[in-house]
Design a protein around this motif. Sequence first.
Motif, PDB file in Angstrom:
ATOM      1  N   GLY A   7       0.825  -1.210   0.000  1.00  0.00           N
ATOM      2  CA  GLY A   7       0.000   0.000   0.000  1.00  0.00           C
ATOM      3  C   GLY A   7       0.853   1.251   0.000  1.00  0.00           C
ATOM      4  N   VAL A   8       1.958   1.218   0.753  1.00  0.00           N
ATOM      5  CA  VAL A   8       2.892   2.346   0.781  1.00  0.00           C
ATOM      6  C   VAL A   8       3.421   2.614  -0.633  1.00  0.00           C
ATOM      7  CG1 VAL A   8       5.169   3.112   1.590  1.00  0.00           C
ATOM      8  CG2 VAL A   8       3.583   2.009   3.176  1.00  0.00           C
ATOM      9  N   LEU A   9       3.807   1.561  -1.336  1.00  0.00           N
ATOM     10  CA  LEU A   9       4.370   1.709  -2.681  1.00  0.00           C
ATOM     11  C   LEU A   9       3.319   2.204  -3.678  1.00  0.00           C
ATOM     12  CD1 LEU A   9       6.618  -1.481  -2.839  1.00  0.00           C
ATOM     13  CD2 LEU A   9       7.235   0.844  -2.151  1.00  0.00           C
ATOM     14  N   GLN A  10       2.089   1.748  -3.518  1.00  0.00           N
ATOM     15  CA  GLN A  10       1.006   2.235  -4.388  1.00  0.00           C
ATOM     16  C   GLN A  10       0.780   3.730  -4.188  1.00  0.00           C
ATOM     17  OE1 GLN A  10      -2.253  -0.333  -3.277  1.00  0.00           O
ATOM     18  NE2 GLN A  10      -1.576  -2.001  -4.606  1.00  0.00           N
ATOM     19  N   ARG A  11       0.824   4.174  -2.932  1.00  0.00           N
ATOM     20  CA  ARG A  11       0.624   5.606  -2.654  1.00  0.00           C
ATOM     21  C   ARG A  11       1.827   6.434  -3.114  1.00  0.00           C
ATOM     22  NH1 ARG A  11      -1.789   3.103   1.740  1.00  0.00           N
ATOM     23  NH2 ARG A  11       0.018   3.300   3.112  1.00  0.00           N
ATOM     24  N   LEU A  12       3.027   5.836  -3.068  1.00  0.00           N
ATOM     25  CA  LEU A  12       4.200   6.530  -3.586  1.00  0.00           C
ATOM     26  C   LEU A  12       4.047   6.770  -5.093  1.00  0.00           C
ATOM     27  CD1 LEU A  12       7.086   7.619  -3.341  1.00  0.00           C
ATOM     28  CD2 LEU A  12       7.920   5.272  -3.611  1.00  0.00           C
ATOM     29  N   LYS A  13       3.623   5.750  -5.812  1.00  0.00           N
ATOM     30  CA  LYS A  13       3.394   5.890  -7.250  1.00  0.00           C
ATOM     31  C   LYS A  13       2.290   6.910  -7.508  1.00  0.00           C
ATOM     32  CE  LYS A  13       2.229   3.231 -11.402  1.00  0.00           C
ATOM     33  NZ  LYS A  13       1.935   1.874 -11.947  1.00  0.00           N
ATOM     34  N   GLU A  14       1.229   6.846  -6.717  1.00  0.00           N
ATOM     35  CA  GLU A  14       0.117   7.795  -6.842  1.00  0.00           C
ATOM     36  C   GLU A  14       0.607   9.234  -6.690  1.00  0.00           C
ATOM     37  OE1 GLU A  14      -3.675   9.181  -4.090  1.00  0.00           O
ATOM     38  OE2 GLU A  14      -2.933   7.129  -3.906  1.00  0.00           O
ATOM     39  N   GLU A 173      11.076  -0.053   3.957  1.00  0.00           N
ATOM     40  CA  GLU A 173      10.188  -1.080   4.504  1.00  0.00           C
ATOM     41  C   GLU A 173      10.275  -1.127   6.020  1.00  0.00           C
ATOM     42  OE1 GLU A 173       8.784  -5.722   3.887  1.00  0.00           O
ATOM     43  OE2 GLU A 173      10.717  -5.083   3.067  1.00  0.00           O
ATOM     44  N   LEU A 174      11.467  -0.936   6.565  1.00  0.00           N
ATOM     45  CA  LEU A 174      11.604  -0.961   8.019  1.00  0.00           C
ATOM     46  C   LEU A 174      10.950   0.274   8.652  1.00  0.00           C
ATOM     47  CD1 LEU A 174      12.566  -2.446  10.456  1.00  0.00           C
ATOM     48  CD2 LEU A 174      14.845  -1.492  10.135  1.00  0.00           C
ATOM     49  N   VAL A 175      11.027   1.412   7.979  1.00  0.00           N
ATOM     50  CA  VAL A 175      10.313   2.603   8.469  1.00  0.00           C
ATOM     51  C   VAL A 175       8.818   2.308   8.535  1.00  0.00           C
ATOM     52  CG1 VAL A 175       9.648   4.986   7.906  1.00  0.00           C
ATOM     53  CG2 VAL A 175      12.032   4.279   7.700  1.00  0.00           C
ATOM     54  N   TRP A 176       8.310   1.624   7.514  1.00  0.00           N
ATOM     55  CA  TRP A 176       6.895   1.242   7.520  1.00  0.00           C
ATOM     56  C   TRP A 176       6.593   0.280   8.676  1.00  0.00           C
ATOM     57  CZ3 TRP A 176       1.968   1.373   6.988  1.00  0.00           C
ATOM     58  CH2 TRP A 176       1.215   0.208   7.040  1.00  0.00           C
ATOM     59  N   LYS A 177       7.455  -0.707   8.890  1.00  0.00           N
ATOM     60  CA  LYS A 177       7.225  -1.674   9.974  1.00  0.00           C
ATOM     61  C   LYS A 177       7.233  -0.992  11.341  1.00  0.00           C
ATOM     62  CE  LYS A 177       8.992  -5.900   7.780  1.00  0.00           C
ATOM     63  NZ  LYS A 177      10.063  -6.932   7.805  1.00  0.00           N
ATOM     64  N   LEU A 178       8.118  -0.026  11.518  1.00  0.00           N
ATOM     65  CA  LEU A 178       8.168   0.706  12.787  1.00  0.00           C
ATOM     66  C   LEU A 178       6.848   1.427  13.036  1.00  0.00           C
ATOM     67  CD1 LEU A 178      11.776   2.124  12.519  1.00  0.00           C
ATOM     68  CD2 LEU A 178      10.940   0.675  14.386  1.00  0.00           C
ATOM     69  N   TYR A 179       6.243   1.926  11.957  1.00  0.00           N
ATOM     70  CA  TYR A 179       4.945   2.591  12.085  1.00  0.00           C
ATOM     71  C   TYR A 179       3.825   1.572  12.289  1.00  0.00           C
ATOM     72  CZ  TYR A 179       0.771   5.226  10.778  1.00  0.00           C
ATOM     73  OH  TYR A 179      -0.486   5.794  10.775  1.00  0.00           O
ATOM     74  N   ASP A 180       3.844   0.511  11.509  1.00  0.00           N
ATOM     75  CA  ASP A 180       2.776  -0.485  11.548  1.00  0.00           C
ATOM     76  C   ASP A 180       2.768  -1.271  12.857  1.00  0.00           C
ATOM     77  OD1 ASP A 180       0.642  -2.021  10.376  1.00  0.00           O
ATOM     78  OD2 ASP A 180       2.085  -3.637  10.031  1.00  0.00           O
ATOM     79  N   VAL A 181       3.951  -1.668  13.313  1.00  0.00           N
ATOM     80  CA  VAL A 181       4.055  -2.535  14.495  1.00  0.00           C
ATOM     81  C   VAL A 181       4.162  -1.734  15.794  1.00  0.00           C
ATOM     82  CG1 VAL A 181       5.438  -4.326  15.624  1.00  0.00           C
ATOM     83  CG2 VAL A 181       5.132  -4.368  13.134  1.00  0.00           C
ATOM     84  N   CYS A 182       5.010  -0.705  15.791  1.00  0.00           N
ATOM     85  CA  CYS A 182       5.308   0.031  17.025  1.00  0.00           C
ATOM     86  C   CYS A 182       4.662   1.405  17.095  1.00  0.00           C
ATOM     87  CB  CYS A 182       6.817   0.178  17.193  1.00  0.00           C
ATOM     88  SG  CYS A 182       7.709  -1.387  17.179  1.00  0.00           S
TER      89      CYS A 182
END
Length: 230
Positions: A7-14, A173-182
Motif C-alpha cells: 500500500g505504501v508503494l502504491q501511494r508513492l506511485k500515486e 520497509e523498516l520505516v513502515w514496519k516501525l509505524y505499523d508494528v510500534c
Amino acid sequence: MSIGYFGVLQRLKEERILHGMTQQDLGSRIGISQGHCCKVEQADKRLTYPELVRLAETEVDLYYVFTNRRVRQVHKDLFHNCSFKELLCYLSMTASLAMCMYDERQIHLEDDLYRQLCCIQYIVGTGNRHEETIFTLLKQRENETQQGMAEQLGVNVKTYRALEQGTRLPDSELVWKLYDVCKVPPALIIKDTKGIVCEIEYLMERLGKRPNGAIYKYFCLLHKYYLSKR
C-alpha cells in the motif's frame, strides 16, 4: 513482504503521478536511476534512509505515503516557519492534550492512534533528554530484548543491534514496519519537517474546533517567544 507495505508503494506511485513526475524525474530528485525507481515501486528494491530524506524534500506527501492520511494544512503561516526542534515541542504538547481529553472522555481515539500518542510522548520526551536512538528507546519502552524487538520487526538480531547503535539506518520497509508494528511516526524517524507538521495538524483536527483554536493561539505566542530568543 507485508500487504501494508505494498500500500505504501502504491501511494508513492500515486503521489509521483499526481505531481507530474516520471520515474526518471523522481529518481533524479533522490539520486537513483529510472530503473531503480521502477524496482522500488514494484517492491524489488527498498529506498535507503538517505533516499527517504531526499524524498521528503520533494513535492511527494511522504506523510500520506506512509500513513494513508490526507491532512489539510491550515496553519502553514505558523508551522512552516518553525525549526524541527520547535515542531517536536508542539507535537508533544498536542499529543499530551489529546491524551488528556481522551482520558476525560471528551474525544474518541482509536487504539492505534492512542498507542501512537504514547509512543510520541516517550520518544520525543526521553529521546530529547538522553539522545538515544529510536531503536534503543523502543526496546526500553517495550521492556524487550534486542532479540524480541528484532522478531517483532522481522529482522535478525545483528541488524537490530546495528540499528540501535546507529551504525545502520532503516530502509523504507523498516520505516513502515516501525509505524505499523510500534506506531512510531515515520516523520520522527526520517526527521521530516513537513511530516511533523502533518502529524500536528492531524491531531489538532481530532481535538475539535474550540481546543484547536485555543492551542493554535498558544503556539503562536510560543513561536514569538522562540523568535525573541534566537
